[in-house]
Design an enzyme around this catalytic site. Structure first.
Site, PDB file in Angstrom:
ATOM      1  N   GLY A 100       0.825  -1.222   0.000  1.00 13.90           N
ATOM      2  CA  GLY A 100       0.000   0.000   0.000  1.00 13.90           C
ATOM      3  C   GLY A 100       0.850   1.259   0.000  1.00 13.90           C
ATOM      4  O   GLY A 100       2.088   1.190  -0.008  1.00 13.90           O
ATOM      5  N   ARG A 142     -11.300  16.768   0.820  1.00 10.47           N
ATOM      6  CA  ARG A 142     -10.349  16.105  -0.084  1.00 10.47           C
ATOM      7  C   ARG A 142     -10.150  17.008  -1.306  1.00 10.47           C
ATOM      8  O   ARG A 142     -11.131  17.449  -1.928  1.00 10.47           O
ATOM      9  CB  ARG A 142     -10.910  14.745  -0.502  1.00 10.47           C
ATOM     10  N   SER A 202      -3.701  10.891  -1.763  1.00 10.62           N
ATOM     11  CA  SER A 202      -2.956   9.723  -1.266  1.00 10.62           C
ATOM     12  C   SER A 202      -3.365   9.369   0.157  1.00 10.62           C
ATOM     13  O   SER A 202      -3.147   8.244   0.610  1.00 10.62           O
ATOM     14  CB  SER A 202      -1.446   9.963  -1.341  1.00 10.62           C
ATOM     15  N   GLY A 203      -3.979  10.315   0.848  1.00  7.58           N
ATOM     16  CA  GLY A 203      -4.459  10.044   2.203  1.00  7.58           C
ATOM     17  C   GLY A 203      -5.519   8.963   2.238  1.00  7.58           C
ATOM     18  O   GLY A 203      -5.793   8.378   3.292  1.00  7.58           O
ATOM     19  N   GLU A 229     -13.304  11.355   9.522  1.00 12.88           N
ATOM     20  CA  GLU A 229     -12.048  12.095   9.718  1.00 12.88           C
ATOM     21  C   GLU A 229     -12.169  13.203  10.775  1.00 12.88           C
ATOM     22  O   GLU A 229     -11.275  13.384  11.607  1.00 12.88           O
ATOM     23  CB  GLU A 229     -11.615  12.696   8.374  1.00 12.88           C
ATOM     24  N   ASN A 277       1.564  13.684   4.343  1.00 11.06           N
ATOM     25  CA  ASN A 277       0.657  12.729   5.005  1.00 11.06           C
ATOM     26  C   ASN A 277       1.198  11.311   5.038  1.00 11.06           C
ATOM     27  O   ASN A 277       0.963  10.563   5.980  1.00 11.06           O
ATOM     28  CB  ASN A 277      -0.719  12.735   4.333  1.00 11.06           C
ATOM     29  N   HIS A 290      -0.915  17.298   3.116  1.00 13.98           N
ATOM     30  CA  HIS A 290      -2.168  17.857   3.638  1.00 13.98           C
ATOM     31  C   HIS A 290      -1.906  19.284   4.137  1.00 13.98           C
ATOM     32  O   HIS A 290      -0.954  19.521   4.889  1.00 13.98           O
ATOM     33  CB  HIS A 290      -2.671  17.044   4.833  1.00 13.98           C
ATOM     34  N   CYS A 302      -3.125  10.900   9.888  1.00 13.10           N
ATOM     35  CA  CYS A 302      -2.174  11.845   9.282  1.00 13.10           C
ATOM     36  C   CYS A 302      -2.488  13.310   9.596  1.00 13.10           C
ATOM     37  O   CYS A 302      -1.596  14.105   9.917  1.00 13.10           O
ATOM     38  CB  CYS A 302      -2.127  11.639   7.767  1.00 13.10           C
TER      39      CYS A 302
HETATM   40  N1  LIG Z   1      -2.492   7.131   3.240  1.00 11.37           N
HETATM   41  C1  LIG Z   1      -2.226   7.944   4.255  1.00 11.37           C
HETATM   42  O1  LIG Z   1      -1.860   9.134   4.081  1.00 11.37           O
HETATM   43  C2  LIG Z   1      -2.351   7.451   5.661  1.00 11.37           C
HETATM   44  C3  LIG Z   1      -1.902   8.271   6.680  1.00 11.37           C
HETATM   45  C4  LIG Z   1      -2.023   7.840   8.000  1.00 11.37           C
HETATM   46  C5  LIG Z   1      -2.575   6.626   8.256  1.00 11.37           C
HETATM   47  N2  LIG Z   1      -3.028   5.838   7.243  1.00 11.37           N
HETATM   48  C6  LIG Z   1      -3.590   4.543   7.592  1.00 11.37           C
HETATM   49  O2  LIG Z   1      -2.662   3.553   7.179  1.00 11.37           O
HETATM   50  C7  LIG Z   1      -3.357   2.365   6.755  1.00 11.37           C
HETATM   51  C8  LIG Z   1      -2.920   2.013   5.333  1.00 11.37           C
HETATM   52  O3  LIG Z   1      -3.178   3.111   4.479  1.00 11.37           O
HETATM   53  P1  LIG Z   1      -2.701   3.139   2.969  1.00 11.37           P
HETATM   54  O4  LIG Z   1      -2.994   4.485   2.487  1.00 11.37           O
HETATM   55  O5  LIG Z   1      -1.343   2.583   2.816  1.00 11.37           O
HETATM   56  O6  LIG Z   1      -3.739   2.092   2.313  1.00 11.37           O
HETATM   57  P2  LIG Z   1      -3.585   1.242   0.970  1.00 11.37           P
HETATM   58  O7  LIG Z   1      -2.757   1.964  -0.015  1.00 11.37           O
HETATM   59  O8  LIG Z   1      -4.970   0.877   0.587  1.00 11.37           O
HETATM   60  O9  LIG Z   1      -2.805  -0.079   1.441  1.00 11.37           O
HETATM   61  C9  LIG Z   1      -3.376  -1.069   2.254  1.00 11.37           C
HETATM   62  C10 LIG Z   1      -2.402  -2.205   2.426  1.00 11.37           C
HETATM   63  O10 LIG Z   1      -3.002  -3.224   3.256  1.00 11.37           O
HETATM   64  C11 LIG Z   1      -2.972  -4.476   2.562  1.00 11.37           C
HETATM   65  N3  LIG Z   1      -4.143  -5.276   2.957  1.00 11.37           N
HETATM   66  C12 LIG Z   1      -5.449  -4.980   2.805  1.00 11.37           C
HETATM   67  N4  LIG Z   1      -6.212  -5.961   3.330  1.00 11.37           N
HETATM   68  C13 LIG Z   1      -5.362  -6.876   3.828  1.00 11.37           C
HETATM   69  C14 LIG Z   1      -5.527  -8.122   4.486  1.00 11.37           C
HETATM   70  N5  LIG Z   1      -6.727  -8.608   4.765  1.00 11.37           N
HETATM   71  N6  LIG Z   1      -4.420  -8.817   4.845  1.00 11.37           N
HETATM   72  C15 LIG Z   1      -3.188  -8.343   4.567  1.00 11.37           C
HETATM   73  N7  LIG Z   1      -2.966  -7.165   3.940  1.00 11.37           N
HETATM   74  C16 LIG Z   1      -4.037  -6.456   3.578  1.00 11.37           C
HETATM   75  C17 LIG Z   1      -2.967  -4.113   1.102  1.00 11.37           C
HETATM   76  O11 LIG Z   1      -2.450  -5.195   0.364  1.00 11.37           O
HETATM   77  P3  LIG Z   1      -2.877  -5.447  -1.205  1.00 11.37           P
HETATM   78  O12 LIG Z   1      -1.998  -4.572  -2.007  1.00 11.37           O
HETATM   79  O13 LIG Z   1      -2.587  -6.883  -1.368  1.00 11.37           O
HETATM   80  O14 LIG Z   1      -4.330  -5.127  -1.309  1.00 11.37           O
HETATM   81  C18 LIG Z   1      -2.026  -2.908   1.120  1.00 11.37           C
HETATM   82  O15 LIG Z   1      -0.681  -3.337   1.222  1.00 11.37           O
HETATM   83  C19 LIG Z   1      -4.849   2.682   6.912  1.00 11.37           C
HETATM   84  O16 LIG Z   1      -5.256   2.239   8.201  1.00 11.37           O
HETATM   85  C20 LIG Z   1      -4.885   4.198   6.874  1.00 11.37           C
HETATM   86  O17 LIG Z   1      -6.006   4.720   7.545  1.00 11.37           O
HETATM   87  C21 LIG Z   1      -2.911   6.216   5.937  1.00 11.37           C
END
Ligand SMILES: NC(=O)c1ccc[n+]([C@@H]2O[C@H](COP(=O)([O-])OP(=O)(O)OC[C@H]3O[C@@H](n4cnc5c(N)ncnc54)[C@H](OP(=O)(O)O)[C@@H]3O)[C@@H](O)[C@H]2O)c1
Length: 356
Positions: A13, A237, A181-182, A204, A331, A244, A151
């Site tokens: 991710g 968004r 990207s958030g 949020e 973020n 952000h 974030c």
């Molecule tokens: N994006 C941000 O700016 C940000 C900031 C702070 C916190 N967060 C938090 O960080 C977390 C991840 O965010 P992200 O933006 O990186 O999301 P993302 O891009 O959607 O990535 C999610 C990741 O989790 C994996 N995944 C999903 N379901 C799974 C399962 N059942 N078992 C194992 N792996 C699984 C996905 O694998 P696959 O590729 O195989 O689907 C991917 O590697 C979320 O809780 C989000 O709220 C995000």
């Protein structure tokens, strides 16, 4: 010192990619396990990842085989600490089981964030809350769970903390402009966001309001007393890829003074962790820009490798009879992966990652 063996759950991710990038050449940590969802298990990372951090996936990562997020695979891997970016519904049971078996889990999912013995850490702001992990042995855990804030909250609390220490905070109103990207790799369809602003991000505003008072709260006899600040957030968004921006309006307890607030922000060193010399800690956690048109996401999101919050446009606010300013943070780095790695460094420096 032997390197600590670490794993990344959800390594494909957006946050996972930043994590593996930060961990690849880390002086204290050795990347031992990468996991993703079931369909990718057993395949090469380089084949399945949609790498968005540059032109090529780092060659050291290409051949690594994706492991399963099952308990037995993680335990067999011999990792001592895991970074979890799993969705909340999947995170809850696996994270607790890992903590029970002696692993330290640093997680960005929402589950358990408000439980009394779970620290919600933004290290320069509240590193002392790490003490809460000592209470987790009551759950029968030999390891621990620590949460990384949302974030938007990480950025907000870093911008607020120096002003809180100098002038006190009574009310905070924050209006956010959050990048796409958030929402993760598959979060916002392009048809919805190009030429548009979406004035709603599920859950949020509640997250920002509730998390901030926990982080800015004080630790008294192993209990976090939430800060008595009224916070109101409006989250939006916008069509920006990374970074952000937050418009922040503050009613201070002391007489508002823009110069004092600027000086407090400029001189903020993150004393709660400074003496530990953690490898990822930025020299200046908050950077003040004096130009009228800064900070801007495209220009300022990689200052200090994305680990500093950049603030600007400090001025008096007539409506709240206080101070207003703009804050920007990356973020994915400061808001997620970078803060998680900084937290892991803090735990390691304090001897709280024991190995197994
Ligand atoms: N994006 C941000 O700016 C940000 C900031 C702070 C916190 N967060 C938090 O960080 C977390 C991840 O965010 P992200 O933006 O990186 O999301 P993302 O891009 O959607 O990535 C999610 C990741 O989790 C994996 N995944 C999903 N379901 C799974 C399962 N059942 N078992 C194992 N792996 C699984 C996905 O694998 P696959 O590729 O195989 O689907 C991917 O590697 C979320 O809780 C989000 O709220 C995000």
């Amino acid at each position: 010192m032997d390197k600590v063996k670490v794993g990344v759950l959800g390594a494909t991710g957006l946050v996972g990619q930043k994590l593996v990038q930060l961990l690849l050449k880390h002086p204290w940590f050795e990347l031992e396990l990468l996991t993703a969802s079931r369909e990718f298990v057993g395949r090469k990372y380089g084949e399945v990842v949609k790498w968005l951090q540059g032109p090529f996936t780092p060659p050291e990562l290409n051949e690594l085989i994706i492991g399963s997020t099952d308990l037995s695979t993680i335990m067999d891997s011999k990792v001592e600490l895991v970074f979890s970016t799993l969705p909340s519904k999947d995170a809850l049971s696996v994270e607790a089981e890992l903590a029970k078996r002696g692993i330290v889990v640093i997680s960005s999912s929402d589950s358990m964030k408000f439980e009394e013995d779970i620290p919600l850490l933004n290290p320069e702001v509240n590193a002392d809350h790490v003490e809460l992990t000592k209470l987790q042995s009551r759950r029968g855990w030999r390891g621990a769970i620590l949460k990384t804030p949302n974030c938007t909250t990480v950025i907000l609390t870093l911008a607020l903390k120096p002003i809180m220490d100098e002038l006190g905070l009574r009310k905070v109103i924050v209006s956010t402009m959050q990048s796409i990207s958030g929402a993760g790799l598959t979060g916002v369809p392009s048809i919805d966001i190009i030429d548009n602003i979406i004035p709603y991000i599920d859950g949020e505003e509640e997250r920002v309001e509730r998390e901030s008072v926990k982080i800015l709260g004080s630790l008294e006899s192993q209990v976090v007393k939430p800060a008595s600040i009224t916070i109101s957030a409006s989250c939006h968004r916008v069509p920006v890829i990374e970074g952000h921006l937050e418009a922040i309006f503050i009613e201070t307890i002391e007489e508002p003074d823009v110069e004092l607030a600027s000086k407090a922000l400029e001189e903020f060193k993150g004393n709660k962790i400074r003496a530990l010399n953690l490898p990822t800690a930025p020299e200046k956690p908050v950077i003040v820009r004096r130009e009228l048109d800064r900070p801007q996401p495209r220009l300022d999101r990689y200052i200090s490798n994305g680990m500093s919050v950049v603030v600007g446009r400090l001025r008096m606010d007539k409506a709240l009879r206080g101070i207003k300013l703009i804050a920007l943070g990356n973020n994915l780095i400061r808001g997620a992966a970078g803060t998680s790695v900084l937290t892991a460094e803090l735990l390691t420096a304090k001897g709280l990652v024991y190995g197994r």
